[in-house]
Motif scaffolding. Structure first.
Motif, PDB file in Angstrom:
ATOM      1  N   MET A 109      11.559 -16.508   2.705  1.00 63.90           N
ATOM      2  CA  MET A 109      12.687 -16.075   3.389  1.00 63.90           C
ATOM      3  C   MET A 109      12.040 -15.503   4.636  1.00 63.90           C
ATOM      4  O   MET A 109      11.328 -14.332   4.483  1.00 63.90           O
ATOM      5  N   SER A 110      12.705 -15.866   5.899  1.00 65.28           N
ATOM      6  CA  SER A 110      12.195 -15.185   7.008  1.00 65.28           C
ATOM      7  C   SER A 110      13.230 -14.115   7.477  1.00 65.28           C
ATOM      8  O   SER A 110      14.254 -14.348   7.257  1.00 65.28           O
ATOM      9  N   THR A 111      12.507 -13.180   8.271  1.00 64.27           N
ATOM     10  CA  THR A 111      13.880 -12.190   8.906  1.00 64.27           C
ATOM     11  C   THR A 111      13.876 -12.304  10.424  1.00 64.27           C
ATOM     12  O   THR A 111      12.957 -13.141  11.000  1.00 64.27           O
ATOM     13  N   LEU A 112      14.651 -12.068  11.117  1.00 59.30           N
ATOM     14  CA  LEU A 112      14.921 -12.189  12.482  1.00 59.30           C
ATOM     15  C   LEU A 112      13.811 -11.359  13.228  1.00 59.30           C
ATOM     16  O   LEU A 112      13.307 -12.207  14.461  1.00 59.30           O
ATOM     17  N   PHE A 113      13.445 -10.474  12.898  1.00 55.53           N
ATOM     18  CA  PHE A 113      12.316  -9.640  13.617  1.00 55.53           C
ATOM     19  C   PHE A 113      11.484  -8.825  12.677  1.00 55.53           C
ATOM     20  O   PHE A 113      11.910  -8.697  11.595  1.00 55.53           O
ATOM     21  N   ASP A 114      10.408  -8.530  13.170  1.00 50.83           N
ATOM     22  CA  ASP A 114       9.655  -7.373  12.356  1.00 50.83           C
ATOM     23  C   ASP A 114      10.036  -5.979  12.607  1.00 50.83           C
ATOM     24  O   ASP A 114      10.307  -5.552  13.752  1.00 50.83           O
ATOM     25  N   LEU A 115      10.084  -5.261  11.442  1.00 50.57           N
ATOM     26  CA  LEU A 115      10.326  -3.808  11.452  1.00 50.57           C
ATOM     27  C   LEU A 115       9.061  -3.129  11.610  1.00 50.57           C
ATOM     28  O   LEU A 115       8.041  -3.609  11.047  1.00 50.57           O
ATOM     29  N   PRO A 116       8.694  -1.822  12.065  1.00 53.89           N
ATOM     30  CA  PRO A 116       7.820  -0.971  12.068  1.00 53.89           C
ATOM     31  C   PRO A 116       7.369  -0.853  10.450  1.00 53.89           C
ATOM     32  O   PRO A 116       8.226  -0.838   9.738  1.00 53.89           O
ATOM     33  N   PRO A 117       6.067  -0.701  10.136  1.00 58.01           N
ATOM     34  CA  PRO A 117       5.577  -0.468   8.660  1.00 58.01           C
ATOM     35  C   PRO A 117       6.275   0.642   8.284  1.00 58.01           C
ATOM     36  O   PRO A 117       6.499   1.688   9.045  1.00 58.01           O
ATOM     37  N   ARG A 118       6.637   0.808   7.056  1.00 59.44           N
ATOM     38  CA  ARG A 118       7.182   2.149   6.333  1.00 59.44           C
ATOM     39  C   ARG A 118       5.955   3.319   6.565  1.00 59.44           C
ATOM     40  O   ARG A 118       4.877   3.009   6.158  1.00 59.44           O
ATOM     41  N   PRO A 119       6.522   4.204   6.864  1.00 62.59           N
ATOM     42  CA  PRO A 119       5.537   5.340   6.999  1.00 62.59           C
ATOM     43  C   PRO A 119       4.876   5.950   5.693  1.00 62.59           C
ATOM     44  O   PRO A 119       5.429   5.799   4.600  1.00 62.59           O
ATOM     45  N   ALA A 120       3.715   6.227   5.824  1.00 63.18           N
ATOM     46  CA  ALA A 120       2.750   6.513   4.612  1.00 63.18           C
ATOM     47  C   ALA A 120       2.079   7.828   5.110  1.00 63.18           C
ATOM     48  O   ALA A 120       1.483   8.023   5.949  1.00 63.18           O
ATOM     49  N   VAL A 121       2.015   8.907   3.934  1.00 65.91           N
ATOM     50  CA  VAL A 121       1.467   9.926   4.143  1.00 65.91           C
ATOM     51  C   VAL A 121      -0.117  10.010   3.328  1.00 65.91           C
ATOM     52  O   VAL A 121      -0.071   9.643   2.187  1.00 65.91           O
ATOM     53  N   PRO A 122      -1.215  10.297   4.103  1.00 66.84           N
ATOM     54  CA  PRO A 122      -2.626  10.453   3.393  1.00 66.84           C
ATOM     55  C   PRO A 122      -2.432  11.412   2.276  1.00 66.84           C
ATOM     56  O   PRO A 122      -1.952  12.350   2.134  1.00 66.84           O
ATOM     57  N   ILE A 123      -3.029  11.259   1.099  1.00 69.10           N
ATOM     58  CA  ILE A 123      -3.507  12.010   0.213  1.00 69.10           C
ATOM     59  C   ILE A 123      -4.883  12.357   0.082  1.00 69.10           C
ATOM     60  O   ILE A 123      -5.737  11.758   0.232  1.00 69.10           O
ATOM     61  N   LEU A 124      -4.997  13.694   0.171  1.00 62.35           N
ATOM     62  CA  LEU A 124      -6.505  14.385   0.415  1.00 62.35           C
ATOM     63  C   LEU A 124      -7.484  13.497  -0.690  1.00 62.35           C
ATOM     64  O   LEU A 124      -7.177  13.549  -1.811  1.00 62.35           O
ATOM     65  N   GLY A 125      -8.482  13.200   0.236  1.00 64.74           N
ATOM     66  CA  GLY A 125      -9.664  12.471  -0.747  1.00 64.74           C
ATOM     67  C   GLY A 125      -9.348  11.271  -1.324  1.00 64.74           C
ATOM     68  O   GLY A 125     -10.325  10.930  -1.951  1.00 64.74           O
ATOM     69  N   GLU A 126      -8.252  10.562  -1.249  1.00 62.37           N
ATOM     70  CA  GLU A 126      -8.050   9.271  -1.532  1.00 62.37           C
ATOM     71  C   GLU A 126      -7.801   8.146  -0.648  1.00 62.37           C
ATOM     72  O   GLU A 126      -7.310   8.556   0.513  1.00 62.37           O
ATOM     73  N   ALA A 127      -8.219   6.965  -0.894  1.00 65.40           N
ATOM     74  CA  ALA A 127      -7.871   5.735  -0.018  1.00 65.40           C
ATOM     75  C   ALA A 127      -6.407   5.571   0.138  1.00 65.40           C
ATOM     76  O   ALA A 127      -5.969   5.207   1.183  1.00 65.40           O
ATOM     77  N   ALA A 128      -5.827   5.323  -1.050  1.00 63.31           N
ATOM     78  CA  ALA A 128      -4.464   5.099  -0.844  1.00 63.31           C
ATOM     79  C   ALA A 128      -3.500   6.099  -0.510  1.00 63.31           C
ATOM     80  O   ALA A 128      -3.790   7.474  -0.598  1.00 63.31           O
ATOM     81  N   THR A 129      -2.569   5.673   0.273  1.00 68.05           N
ATOM     82  CA  THR A 129      -1.742   6.543   0.698  1.00 68.05           C
ATOM     83  C   THR A 129      -0.523   6.637   0.021  1.00 68.05           C
ATOM     84  O   THR A 129      -0.011   5.811  -0.662  1.00 68.05           O
ATOM     85  N   PHE A 130       0.574   7.576   0.556  1.00 66.17           N
ATOM     86  CA  PHE A 130       1.876   7.847  -0.157  1.00 66.17           C
ATOM     87  C   PHE A 130       3.022   7.287   0.654  1.00 66.17           C
ATOM     88  O   PHE A 130       3.375   7.766   1.815  1.00 66.17           O
ATOM     89  N   PRO A 131       3.546   6.001  -0.011  1.00 65.22           N
ATOM     90  CA  PRO A 131       4.346   5.311   1.200  1.00 65.22           C
ATOM     91  C   PRO A 131       5.923   6.160   0.983  1.00 65.22           C
ATOM     92  O   PRO A 131       5.881   6.734  -0.156  1.00 65.22           O
ATOM     93  N   VAL A 132       6.494   6.461   2.193  1.00 65.39           N
ATOM     94  CA  VAL A 132       7.686   7.171   2.085  1.00 65.39           C
ATOM     95  C   VAL A 132       8.911   6.613   1.844  1.00 65.39           C
ATOM     96  O   VAL A 132       9.320   5.744   2.579  1.00 65.39           O
ATOM     97  N   ASN A 133       9.749   7.074   0.787  1.00 66.72           N
ATOM     98  CA  ASN A 133      11.030   6.331   0.449  1.00 66.72           C
ATOM     99  C   ASN A 133      12.248   6.902   1.234  1.00 66.72           C
ATOM    100  O   ASN A 133      12.584   6.519   2.198  1.00 66.72           O
TER     101      ASN A 133
END
Ligand code: MN
Length: 231
Positions: free
Chosen positions: A1-25
């Motif tokens: 399924m395609s969308t009409l246009f792309d939205l900005p990526p969901r913001p995410a917050v760095p976690i100290l000392g980790e590569a993975a970030t915290f996506p904001v709901n």
């Protein structure tokens, strides 16, 4: 399924000392949670019930940014706050269990268009224009709760151009973190990715072009924000 246009990526917050970030709901915020701040806004501190407002996740702004002076206001204020990052589901959770869903904590700034907020308040209208605007939810990297340790009387401060403007301890909160999570979970199915701004101490005030704000909470990464010219 395609969308009409792309939205900005969901913001995410760095976690100290980790590569993975915290996506904001979602972003929840608490009003008047320090007695001295309630007083400076003209209200008595009460422990009847906490109250909340929300910010759109796209309002996330990372620490270290220079923002343009916000749109549509002549009286934008800083509010230094402890931010709780939720890492597990919580629905009608008991206060005794509520801290188990906390992934970590961060320094945050609940930027506020005070003139618009007060005008809305005085007319019995919603606060959205005063609280929910672009770059209004400033956040520093998250520290895992295991690294932060117990919530005690950690100092929370905000400096504006090196002058201390807000200075309190987290134990001054009227509703503590467990109280807030338990209460909010009666109204929402709290979920991983939710953020909770826990209210600001006394000493809020206006920002100006050229300002540099630095906020600190003992045990967390400091938050910094610079104010550039209006667009
Ligand atoms: Mn606030």
């Amino acid at each position: 399924m395609s969308t009409l246009f792309d939205l900005p990526p969901r913001p995410a917050v760095p976690i100290l000392g980790e590569a993975a970030t915290f996506p904001v709901n979602r972003i929840f915020c608490v009003g008047r949670n320090y007695a001295a701040h309630a007083a400076e806004m003209g209200f008595a501190a009460t422990k009847d019930a906490s109250f909340y407002f929300t910010k759109t996740p796209s309002a996330i702004c990372h620490s270290g940014t220079t923002i343009a002076y916000p749109l549509g206001t002549a009286n934008c204020h800083y509010e230094m706050e402890l931010v709780v990052a939720i890492g597990a589901p919580a629905f009608r959770i008991a206060e005794a269990d509520a801290l188990s869903v906390v992934l970590g904590y961060a320094c945050g700034l609940d930027m506020t268009r005070r003139d618009l907020q007060n005008a809305a308040r005085d007319q019995g209208r919603p606060w959205d224009l005063g609280k929910d605007f672009e770059q209004a939810a400033v956040i520093a990297p998250i520290t895992r709760v295991e690294a932060f340790g117990a919530m005690e009387a950690q100092r929370i401060q905000l400096s504006q151009n090196s002058a201390v403007k807000q200075d309190a301890v987290l134990s001054d909160m009227i509703f503590n973190v467990a109280d807030l999570i338990a209460d909010l979970s009666k109204f929402y199915h709290l979920a991983p990715g939710d953020l909770l701004y826990t209210g600001t101490p006394a000493g809020v005030g206006p920002i100006a072009v050229g300002d540099r704000l630095v906020g600190t909470i003992e045990g967390l990464t400091p938050i910094e924000l610079a104010i550039g010219p209006a667009e």
